[in-house]
Design a protein around this motif. Structure first.
Motif: not given
Length: 275
Positions: A113-114, A116-118, A120-121, A124, A254, A256
């Motif tokens: 998920p980390l 994936r978040q990278t 998606l960021r 965006e 990151r 996170e």
């Protein structure tokens, strides 16, 4: 879980060629030392100071949680670190202390998920990035000497797309095995590429070798400030081989990653290893 009487020791590789290799481990150590939840936090390296033995000697108290800051179980975590520390994965009793040796950070499920978040960021935070016109490359090290080295990246390339925007394509690339990062321009016809380095630091590979292969001017006078300065760019944008190139920092750089470290320690406890 209560770690207020425990010490944390992060073990990294480090580098004699690129001082930024150890930055994430040092930042995480400073964070935990200042913010808890551990009574103390220390770090040690195979190729830098302090060394691993010094870090373990600095850890006081009855409980010490040892977290290898590596992507996978391999030569360093299964042979070198045990040989240098005398500690094996799991619970070790020594000198009146209990050492809990965790698996490498890269093996924890929270890394997916980390990542994936990278991605998606980036979608965006980069207004000009259009997923349907962009090929997502996940870049790893790889090696022909170990067929398992590339497995995490290849597995992620297969599993990630279902939870991401519809990219034109999603492919793996590697420094030392096929498909090679240096051939990135021939791997897709998409006009844009997003390259995410699956490394634990912006060291020699993710901070210099890969950007150079993508066409970024890493020898330029402004590169250090752009990539390593007090306020580094979160994403880099360039142009090479007729394509727009977007690049992120290494996933292990990151902030996170603090959560991944904590989850590793909690996981070792929840499996009944803690008294």
């Amino acid at each position: 879980m209560d770690f207020s009487r425990s010490s944390l020791v992060l073990l990294g590789h480090g580098s004699t060629r690129n001082t930024h290799s150890s930055d994430p481990v040092r930042r995480l150590t400073a964070h935990f030392a200042a913010c808890g939840p551990f009574a103390g936090a220390h770090c040690g390296f195979l190729r830098e100071s302090p060394d691993i033995s010094a870090a373990l000697r600095s850890a006081t108290g009855g409980e010490v949680f040892v977290v290898p800051y590596f992507l996978s179980e391999g030569y360093f975590t299964s042979e070198i670190i045990p040989a240098q520390t005398g500690l094996q994965p799991g619970v070790n009793l020594r000198g009146g202390q209990t050492f809990y040796v965790c698996p490498p950070v890269g093996t924890h499920p929270a890394m997916t998920p980390l990542l994936r978040q990278t991605i998606l960021r980036a979608c965006e935070g980069l207004p000009s990035l259009v997923p349907s016109q962009c090929c997502l490359f996940l870049a790893g090290h790889g090696t022909v000497q170990n067929e398992n080295s590339s497995v995490p990246v290849r597995t992620l390339v297969k599993s990630l797309p279902s939870s991401l925007p519809p990219f034109a394509d999603v492919q793996p690339l590697f420094l030392d095995e096929e498909p090679l990062i240096r051939d990135w321009g021939t791997k897709t016809s998409a006009p844009q590429v997003l390259v995410v380095p699956y490394f634990l630091s912006d060291g020699l590979h993710a901070g210099a070798d890969i950007p150079r292969l993508l066409g970024f001017d890493v020898e330029g006078s402004g590169w250090n400030d752009l990539f390593y300065g007090p306020h580094p760019a979160e994403f880099l944008t360039g142009s090479a081989q007729g394509k727009t190139v977007f690049y992120t920092h290494a996933i292990g750089a990151r902030p996170e990653m603090t959560e991944v470290v904590l989850r590793l320690c909690e996981s070792l406890c929840s499996h009944g290893h803690r008294g």
